[in-house]
Scaffold this active site. Sequence first.
Site, PDB file in Angstrom:
ATOM      1  N   GLY A 150      34.619  34.371  40.307  1.00 23.62           N
ATOM      2  CA  GLY A 150      34.514  33.694  41.531  1.00 23.62           C
ATOM      3  C   GLY A 150      36.329  34.461  42.081  1.00 23.62           C
ATOM      4  N   CYS A 178      43.795  26.735  33.803  1.00 30.82           N
ATOM      5  CA  CYS A 178      42.973  25.837  34.486  1.00 30.82           C
ATOM      6  C   CYS A 178      43.712  24.547  33.168  1.00 30.82           C
ATOM      7  CB  CYS A 178      41.616  26.429  34.578  1.00 30.82           C
ATOM      8  SG  CYS A 178      40.929  24.585  35.599  1.00 30.82           S
ATOM      9  N   CYS A 238      40.747  39.321  33.068  1.00 26.52           N
ATOM     10  CA  CYS A 238      39.705  38.515  32.310  1.00 26.52           C
ATOM     11  C   CYS A 238      39.070  38.033  33.776  1.00 26.52           C
ATOM     12  CB  CYS A 238      40.718  36.889  32.035  1.00 26.52           C
ATOM     13  SG  CYS A 238      42.454  37.280  30.734  1.00 26.52           S
ATOM     14  N   ASP A 258      38.104  43.968  25.885  1.00 27.48           N
ATOM     15  CA  ASP A 258      39.253  42.912  25.576  1.00 27.48           C
ATOM     16  C   ASP A 258      40.104  43.354  25.750  1.00 27.48           C
ATOM     17  OD1 ASP A 258      40.672  41.628  24.133  1.00 27.48           O
ATOM     18  OD2 ASP A 258      39.914  41.742  21.669  1.00 27.48           O
TER      19      ASP A 258
END
Length: 477
Positions: free
Chosen positions: A294, A410, A289, A340
């Site tokens: 980053g 996150c 993903c 995907d």
Amino acid sequence: MSQQPRRRPSKPYRRPQKDPVRILAFEALRAVDERDAYANLVLPPLLRKAREGGDFDARDAALATELVYGSLRRQGTYDAIIAQCVDRPLREVDPPVLDVLTLGAHQLLGTRIPTHAAVSASVELARVVLGDGRAKFVNAVLRKIAAHDLDGWLERVAPEYDEDPEDHLGIVHAHPRWIVSALWDALGGGRAGIEDLLEADNERPEVTLVARPGRSTAEELLAVVGEESALPGRWSPYAVRLAEGGEPGALDPVREGRAGVQDEGSQLVALALANAPVEGSDRAWLDGCAGPGGKAALLAALAAQRGAALLASEKQPHRARLVARALEGNPGPYAVIAADGTRPAWRPGAFDRVLVDVPCTGLGALRRRPEARWRRRPEDLDGFAPLQRELLRQALAAVRVGGVVGYATCSPHPAETRAVVDDVLKGRGGEPVEVEWIDARPLMPGVPALGDGPDVQLWPHLHGTDAMYLALLRRTA
């Protein structure tokens, strides 16, 4: 014959004074409201355009940024206060009018701008963007708000803590009640801890750089930025914190792709996965993903130093292009594909290390995206749940026996962290998977308060990072 009363001479019409700073802040808030945009994406191009037009200097940009982010962070608190000062339900106030009122309320209650200046500047803004009629309404409401400071208003609009703790904390610290409750459950402990966390969510986050291994160093970044304007990272050996914010894109190492902007929590997650012990070969890595790139850029740099190759996969083509841009110039072998992760474009067991930083509610990054707290709903958790579980299942299928999967998100919400891992490992909704947990805490050396393990949870108020979660799992069969 009776004498007619003498009319007062009417005041000559005065054109409203255009204030570029407040007009820009208003435009940013409208974009967030109308288009569900994020301020961190909307504001930079607006500021850049204003600078290029010669209207803005650095102080103007700082004030505009404070007005936008401060208004968004405290929106719920300001809504409760404004509701006490209008003669109708808040939902009946036109959204553009409410945005002007919120900007005015923040200037009155959240900045050091003098009261008369805050009111007059907001009324002038209203005249420019709303017209004279509604500017009178804005003037009347702001004069009522100006009657008390923030503490005085909180005493009036927030319930007592003992009567309703979640609602009290939600209004005082500007978080929806359901998020207060969810964060409190995840954090545990008493009142002090949750208040520290909510306060940290309302602080302006530091801009943190990452020096990509083999291409730059933290020492180089410190020298480029200057010791007066930068500090070493707290935990990551590749991190540098910009003390005054600044424009990281103007730095040569960032422009050249040898460094990037990355929260230290994200750096720690990538480093922990890269340093987790694997059995056997260590040649093929996957970021399943990868957008916006980053972690992929840091992993690619680390992989290159070990002679390993990284495959970075991202479902959305436009985000895959961002990943490709982030990885440009990496010395080692890598590839970026738009695919995907729930329908893998790779064969099972092809990788030695796999990271899936899954889509989530983003409750761990409310410092950076303050509008998300007002946009998210409890039902969003159910919307993300099937995707999170399937991405983890496919990540475990993609790693070979003896290899390691990192599940990251996150968000500190239990429904997006340990509950996802437990469900997948126990076979709920699929076949059970044979793995062993790797204690992630030793892989974040020097970082305190990581929880009871083996997974880890970072916190803004304890670590100065986003609230990243990481579970490390070694495939055993």
